[in-house]
Design a protein around this motif. Structure first.
Motif, PDB file in Angstrom:
ATOM      1  N   ARG A  36       3.521  -9.483   4.234  1.00  0.00           N
ATOM      2  CA  ARG A  36       3.689  -9.665   2.788  1.00  0.00           C
ATOM      3  C   ARG A  36       3.757  -8.323   2.082  1.00  0.00           C
ATOM      4  N   ALA A  37       2.871  -7.395   2.461  1.00  0.00           N
ATOM      5  CA  ALA A  37       2.881  -6.059   1.870  1.00  0.00           C
ATOM      6  C   ALA A  37       4.192  -5.333   2.190  1.00  0.00           C
ATOM      7  N   MET A  38       4.709  -5.518   3.391  1.00  0.00           N
ATOM      8  CA  MET A  38       5.995  -4.924   3.757  1.00  0.00           C
ATOM      9  C   MET A  38       7.095  -5.416   2.824  1.00  0.00           C
ATOM     10  N   ALA A  52      -3.267  -0.662   4.018  1.00  0.00           N
ATOM     11  CA  ALA A  52      -2.603   0.531   4.548  1.00  0.00           C
ATOM     12  C   ALA A  52      -1.084   0.383   4.498  1.00  0.00           C
ATOM     13  N   VAL A  53      -0.592  -0.794   4.878  1.00  0.00           N
ATOM     14  CA  VAL A  53       0.847  -1.051   4.827  1.00  0.00           C
ATOM     15  C   VAL A  53       1.345  -1.002   3.380  1.00  0.00           C
ATOM     16  N   LEU A  54       0.569  -1.583   2.471  1.00  0.00           N
ATOM     17  CA  LEU A  54       0.941  -1.583   1.059  1.00  0.00           C
ATOM     18  C   LEU A  54       1.028  -0.162   0.521  1.00  0.00           C
ATOM     19  N   LEU A  55       0.042   0.652   0.853  1.00  0.00           N
ATOM     20  CA  LEU A  55       0.015   2.034   0.378  1.00  0.00           C
ATOM     21  C   LEU A  55       1.223   2.810   0.883  1.00  0.00           C
ATOM     22  N   MET A  56       1.504   2.709   2.164  1.00  0.00           N
ATOM     23  CA  MET A  56       2.638   3.446   2.733  1.00  0.00           C
ATOM     24  C   MET A  56       3.965   2.881   2.246  1.00  0.00           C
TER      25      MET A  56
END
Length: 277
Positions: A34-36, A161-165
């Protein structure tokens, strides 16, 4: 799902690959997907997922990012997952005691965009929920990415972490802000939003100033002539800072007119009462 348009192609173009090493829970894989999707990442690779694959909980937790879950590739080893990649960013909060460059997520975002624009294939490496990446796994990366977090509470979950990146990757190429709906387009950018109206012209604003100052003068607001110029400047500056729309200027003029009419009616009523007395 709120904020999801399943009628459009969700793949926005070349983007970094997200690699999750030995993820434990399907829910965590789903929320990472979802974050991706939030930030234009679409290729997911899983290294030895603990609960096997496919995983129904990953799909239900992805909040509509089905295409990422359904197209995810599974690999037995990290080396296999990275064999066609040109450059790898390992995300970790822990110092590693190894000679390797450390950059921030923002620096990584700039670097990723430059490399992808040159046609390179890049990957973002995310570790396990409990202890992240091992030193051996980090050694397979080209650079370490570490966020400026509270050093006493530095752990973030996989989806965070995925959301941040993903945000750092996507922010400089995003063409709008927020969600597009059937009723309204996404916001074009930050700043004052004026739907169904526009900023007032100076002619409209100055007209309001004249109207307000005239009525204040009649009402006896300005007690002394020597202070009047400074008071007028303060009033003008107050409304100038507000960046009024033409609708707001019309509303303000309506308010002033309404107050004036009410004052005149009360004055007429008092005069009638005095005449009758």
């Amino acid at each position: 799902m709120a904020g999801t348009d399943k009628t459009k192609n969700q793949v926005l173009g070349p983007a970094p690959i997200a690699v999750l090493v030995n993820p434990q829970l399907g829910e965590n894989i789903g929320t990472a997907a979802r974050a991706m999707a939030n930030f234009g990442l679409h290729e997911l690779r899983l290294v030895d997922p603990r609960d096997g694959w496919p995983n129904e909980k990953a799909l239900t937790s992805s909040s509509g990012a089905n295409w990422i879950i359904e197209n995810a590739a599974v690999h037995e080893t990290l080396e296999a997952a990275l064999k066609d990649v040109n450059y790898v960013y390992a995300t970790t909060a822990r110092p590693r005691g190894m000679i390797k460059e450390v950059i921030t997520p923002e620096q990584a975002g700039h670097d990723m965009r430059a490399r992808v624009a040159r046609g390179e294939k890049v990957a973002l490496l995310f570790g396990r929920e409990r202890f992240g990446l091992s030193n051996d796994e980090v050694s397979l990366a080209d650079v370490i990415v570490t966020a400026p977090v509270n050093p006493a509470f530095a752990s973030i979950n996989i989806a965070q972490a995925v959301l941040l990146m993903g945000y750092e990757w996507f922010k400089d190429q995003a063409e709008s802000l927020g969600q597009k709906t059937p009723e309204l387009p996404a916001l074009e950018g930050p700043g004052l939003q004026t739907p169904d109206t526009r900023l007032a012209t100076k002619e409209e604003l100055y007209g309001f100033f004249d109207h307000l100052e005239r009525e204040l003068d009649i009402a006896g607001f300005f007690k002394t002539e020597d202070k009047k110029p400074g008071m007028l400047r303060n009033i003008r500056n107050l409304f100038a800072r507000a960046e009024l729309t033409e609708q707001e200027v019309r509303s303000l003029r309506g308010i002033v007119s309404s107050l004036t009419r009410a004052h005149e009616k009360r004055k007429e009523q008092r005069e009638r009462e005095r005449g009758e007395g």
